[in-house]
Design a protein around this motif. Structure first.
Motif, PDB file in Angstrom:
ATOM      1  N   THR A  30     -25.591  -5.588 166.456  1.00 48.13           N
ATOM      2  CA  THR A  30     -24.250  -6.142 166.205  1.00 48.13           C
ATOM      3  C   THR A  30     -23.604  -6.709 167.455  1.00 48.13           C
ATOM      4  OG1 THR A  30     -23.263  -3.960 166.530  1.00 48.13           O
ATOM      5  CG2 THR A  30     -23.804  -4.592 164.263  1.00 48.13           C
ATOM      6  N   VAL A  31     -24.183  -6.456 168.618  1.00 46.16           N
ATOM      7  CA  VAL A  31     -23.564  -6.860 169.883  1.00 46.16           C
ATOM      8  C   VAL A  31     -23.379  -8.371 169.982  1.00 46.16           C
ATOM      9  CG1 VAL A  31     -25.699  -6.979 171.249  1.00 46.16           C
ATOM     10  CG2 VAL A  31     -23.544  -6.370 172.355  1.00 46.16           C
ATOM     11  N   LYS A  32     -24.240  -9.150 169.345  1.00 52.06           N
ATOM     12  CA  LYS A  32     -24.097 -10.610 169.406  1.00 52.06           C
ATOM     13  C   LYS A  32     -22.815 -11.082 168.728  1.00 52.06           C
ATOM     14  CE  LYS A  32     -27.664 -13.360 169.101  1.00 52.06           C
ATOM     15  NZ  LYS A  32     -28.889 -14.029 168.647  1.00 52.06           N
ATOM     16  N   ASN A  33     -22.384 -10.379 167.693  1.00 53.38           N
ATOM     17  CA  ASN A  33     -21.191 -10.782 166.938  1.00 53.38           C
ATOM     18  C   ASN A  33     -19.925 -10.065 167.381  1.00 53.38           C
ATOM     19  OD1 ASN A  33     -22.633 -12.559 165.266  1.00 53.38           O
ATOM     20  ND2 ASN A  33     -23.289 -10.862 163.989  1.00 53.38           N
ATOM     21  N   TYR A  34     -20.058  -8.820 167.851  1.00 56.22           N
ATOM     22  CA  TYR A  34     -18.882  -8.000 168.125  1.00 56.22           C
ATOM     23  C   TYR A  34     -18.721  -7.604 169.595  1.00 56.22           C
ATOM     24  CZ  TYR A  34     -18.908  -7.548 163.076  1.00 56.22           C
ATOM     25  OH  TYR A  34     -18.906  -7.810 161.737  1.00 56.22           O
ATOM     26  N   GLY A  35     -19.723  -7.852 170.437  1.00 52.87           N
ATOM     27  CA  GLY A  35     -19.661  -7.436 171.830  1.00 52.87           C
ATOM     28  C   GLY A  35     -19.971  -5.959 171.979  1.00 52.87           C
ATOM     29  N   ASN A  36     -19.756  -5.458 173.184  1.00 59.51           N
ATOM     30  CA  ASN A  36     -20.024  -4.060 173.488  1.00 59.51           C
ATOM     31  C   ASN A  36     -18.875  -3.199 172.978  1.00 59.51           C
ATOM     32  OD1 ASN A  36     -20.515  -1.542 174.556  1.00 59.51           O
ATOM     33  ND2 ASN A  36     -20.744  -2.224 176.654  1.00 59.51           N
ATOM     34  N   LEU A  37     -19.127  -2.441 171.946  1.00 62.58           N
ATOM     35  CA  LEU A  37     -18.109  -1.580 171.352  1.00 62.58           C
ATOM     36  C   LEU A  37     -18.281  -0.119 171.765  1.00 62.58           C
ATOM     37  CD1 LEU A  37     -18.089  -3.127 167.787  1.00 62.58           C
ATOM     38  CD2 LEU A  37     -16.448  -3.501 169.619  1.00 62.58           C
ATOM     39  N   ILE A  38     -19.071   0.101 172.778  1.00 60.78           N
ATOM     40  CA  ILE A  38     -19.366   1.428 173.314  1.00 60.78           C
ATOM     41  C   ILE A  38     -19.897   2.299 172.162  1.00 60.78           C
ATOM     42  CG2 ILE A  38     -18.506   3.296 174.777  1.00 60.78           C
ATOM     43  CD1 ILE A  38     -16.333   1.274 175.714  1.00 60.78           C
ATOM     44  N   ALA A  39     -19.386   3.496 171.958  1.00 65.51           N
ATOM     45  CA  ALA A  39     -19.916   4.409 170.934  1.00 65.51           C
ATOM     46  C   ALA A  39     -19.680   3.893 169.517  1.00 65.51           C
ATOM     47  CB  ALA A  39     -19.309   5.792 171.096  1.00 65.51           C
ATOM     48  N   ALA A  40     -18.706   3.016 169.319  1.00 64.41           N
ATOM     49  CA  ALA A  40     -18.423   2.487 167.984  1.00 64.41           C
ATOM     50  C   ALA A  40     -19.541   1.580 167.474  1.00 64.41           C
ATOM     51  CB  ALA A  40     -17.099   1.738 167.980  1.00 64.41           C
ATOM     52  N   SER A  41     -20.445   1.163 168.359  1.00 62.40           N
ATOM     53  CA  SER A  41     -21.549   0.304 167.917  1.00 62.40           C
ATOM     54  C   SER A  41     -22.460   1.031 166.936  1.00 62.40           C
ATOM     55  CB  SER A  41     -22.350  -0.228 169.105  1.00 62.40           C
ATOM     56  OG  SER A  41     -22.958   0.815 169.836  1.00 62.40           O
ATOM     57  N   LEU A  42     -22.578   2.346 167.043  1.00 65.30           N
ATOM     58  CA  LEU A  42     -23.450   3.087 166.123  1.00 65.30           C
ATOM     59  C   LEU A  42     -22.915   3.079 164.684  1.00 65.30           C
ATOM     60  CD1 LEU A  42     -24.476   6.086 168.410  1.00 65.30           C
ATOM     61  CD2 LEU A  42     -25.738   3.986 167.966  1.00 65.30           C
ATOM     62  N   PRO A  43     -21.679   3.524 164.433  1.00 62.22           N
ATOM     63  CA  PRO A  43     -21.194   3.480 163.045  1.00 62.22           C
ATOM     64  C   PRO A  43     -21.035   2.053 162.516  1.00 62.22           C
ATOM     65  CG  PRO A  43     -19.466   4.289 164.505  1.00 62.22           C
ATOM     66  CD  PRO A  43     -20.727   4.207 165.315  1.00 62.22           C
ATOM     67  N   LEU A  44     -20.626   1.114 163.373  1.00 61.61           N
ATOM     68  CA  LEU A  44     -20.506  -0.279 162.926  1.00 61.61           C
ATOM     69  C   LEU A  44     -21.874  -0.809 162.500  1.00 61.61           C
ATOM     70  CD1 LEU A  44     -18.935  -2.936 162.515  1.00 61.61           C
ATOM     71  CD2 LEU A  44     -19.606  -3.511 164.856  1.00 61.61           C
ATOM     72  N   SER A  45     -22.891  -0.537 163.289  1.00 63.63           N
ATOM     73  CA  SER A  45     -24.237  -1.008 162.955  1.00 63.63           C
ATOM     74  C   SER A  45     -24.729  -0.394 161.657  1.00 63.63           C
ATOM     75  CB  SER A  45     -25.205  -0.693 164.090  1.00 63.63           C
ATOM     76  OG  SER A  45     -24.839  -1.397 165.246  1.00 63.63           O
ATOM     77  N   LEU A  46     -24.424   0.873 161.432  1.00 56.55           N
ATOM     78  CA  LEU A  46     -24.795   1.515 160.165  1.00 56.55           C
ATOM     79  C   LEU A  46     -24.082   0.844 159.005  1.00 56.55           C
ATOM     80  CD1 LEU A  46     -26.203   3.708 158.514  1.00 56.55           C
ATOM     81  CD2 LEU A  46     -24.271   5.221 159.066  1.00 56.55           C
TER      82      LEU A  46
END
Length: 79
Positions: A30-46
């Motif tokens: 998801t980093v390409k669309n949302y950037g570095n969301l730190i720990a939130a990248s895990l639930p967002l990716s799910l």
């Protein structure tokens, strides 16, 4: 079936893919669309993987988290 890593950058995703031998297609990136969301990248990716029907009941999901390059943790779940 799916790998959901902490996502500091897209270059890091490519490195993880290459070093672990996991095709990018098997990762929720998801980093390409949302950037570095730190720990939130895990639930967002799910959430994105579920929205895109990339997971079905019984699939295995590997979560990989890192902290400032000093520590790393992973967990495997059956969805």
């Amino acid at each position: 079936d799916l790998v959901i890593p902490h996502q500091p950058s897209y270059n890091a995703m490519q490195l993880i893919s290459r070093k672990l031998g996991i095709p990018l297609e098997k990762m929720s990136v998801t980093v390409k669309n949302y950037g570095n969301l730190i720990a939130a990248s895990l639930p967002l990716s799910l959430e994105r993987a579920l929205s895109e029907n990339r997971l079905k009941r019984g699939d295995h999901v590997l979560f990989i988290g890192a902290s400032a390059g000093v520590s790393i943790a992973a967990t495997l779940i059956k969805y």
